[in-house]
Scaffold this motif. Structure first.
Motif, PDB file in Angstrom:
ATOM      1  N   GLN A  95       0.833  -1.206   0.000  1.00 47.02           N
ATOM      2  CA  GLN A  95       0.000   0.000   0.000  1.00 47.02           C
ATOM      3  C   GLN A  95       0.870   1.260   0.000  1.00 47.02           C
ATOM      4  N   VAL A  96       1.944   1.237   0.778  1.00 47.98           N
ATOM      5  CA  VAL A  96       2.872   2.379   0.806  1.00 47.98           C
ATOM      6  C   VAL A  96       3.506   2.547  -0.572  1.00 47.98           C
ATOM      7  N   GLU A  97       3.970   1.443  -1.140  1.00 48.04           N
ATOM      8  CA  GLU A  97       4.609   1.494  -2.463  1.00 48.04           C
ATOM      9  C   GLU A  97       3.668   2.089  -3.509  1.00 48.04           C
ATOM     10  N   THR A  98       2.444   1.623  -3.539  1.00 53.32           N
ATOM     11  CA  THR A  98       1.472   2.108  -4.516  1.00 53.32           C
ATOM     12  C   THR A  98       1.202   3.594  -4.340  1.00 53.32           C
ATOM     13  N   ALA A  99       0.974   4.016  -3.104  1.00 50.36           N
ATOM     14  CA  ALA A  99       0.659   5.421  -2.842  1.00 50.36           C
ATOM     15  C   ALA A  99       1.815   6.336  -3.206  1.00 50.36           C
ATOM     16  N   VAL A 100       3.027   5.955  -2.801  1.00 50.26           N
ATOM     17  CA  VAL A 100       4.189   6.798  -3.080  1.00 50.26           C
ATOM     18  C   VAL A 100       4.497   6.817  -4.577  1.00 50.26           C
ATOM     19  N   ARG A 101       4.447   5.644  -5.210  1.00 45.12           N
ATOM     20  CA  ARG A 101       4.724   5.574  -6.646  1.00 45.12           C
ATOM     21  C   ARG A 101       3.744   6.435  -7.430  1.00 45.12           C
ATOM     22  N   ASP A 102       2.460   6.330  -7.117  1.00 46.09           N
ATOM     23  CA  ASP A 102       1.449   7.125  -7.819  1.00 46.09           C
ATOM     24  C   ASP A 102       1.676   8.620  -7.633  1.00 46.09           C
ATOM     25  N   ARG A 103       2.038   9.001  -6.421  1.00 46.32           N
ATOM     26  CA  ARG A 103       2.280  10.424  -6.136  1.00 46.32           C
ATOM     27  C   ARG A 103       3.496  10.944  -6.890  1.00 46.32           C
ATOM     28  N   LEU A 104       4.574  10.148  -6.862  1.00 49.52           N
ATOM     29  CA  LEU A 104       5.785  10.560  -7.576  1.00 49.52           C
ATOM     30  C   LEU A 104       5.559  10.585  -9.088  1.00 49.52           C
TER      31      LEU A 104
END
Length: 77
Positions: free
Chosen positions: A22-31
């Motif tokens: 979940q952290v990976e998805t959220a951060v990747r999408d934001r970046l």
């Protein structure tokens, strides 16, 4: 630059692998939205996912993220 601390309190049991994803998805999408997701960021996110993979968070567990003022690296406690 300002030091930042984020404290998360788990409200429902969750496997670390699920949380890391979940952290990976959220951060990747934001970046990606800011056009800042490249190989270096991908490698860093893989390290985050790997860190959480072996963890298990019970209700009321605390995850603390520390962002020092003069460092590009966050600390997870």
């Amino acid at each position: 630059p300002v030091e930042k601390v984020i404290r998360l309190v788990v409200i429902k049991e969750i496997k670390g692998a699920q949380y890391g994803l979940q952290v990976e998805t959220a951060v990747r999408d934001r970046l990606a939205a800011d056009d800042k997701y490249e190989d270096e960021e991908e490698e860093a996110l893989e390290k985050v996912v790997e860190f959480f993979r072996s963890k298990y968070f019970k209700k009321n567990s605390v995850i603390t993220y520390h962002f020092p003022a003069n460092s590009p690296t966050a600390e997870v406690m």
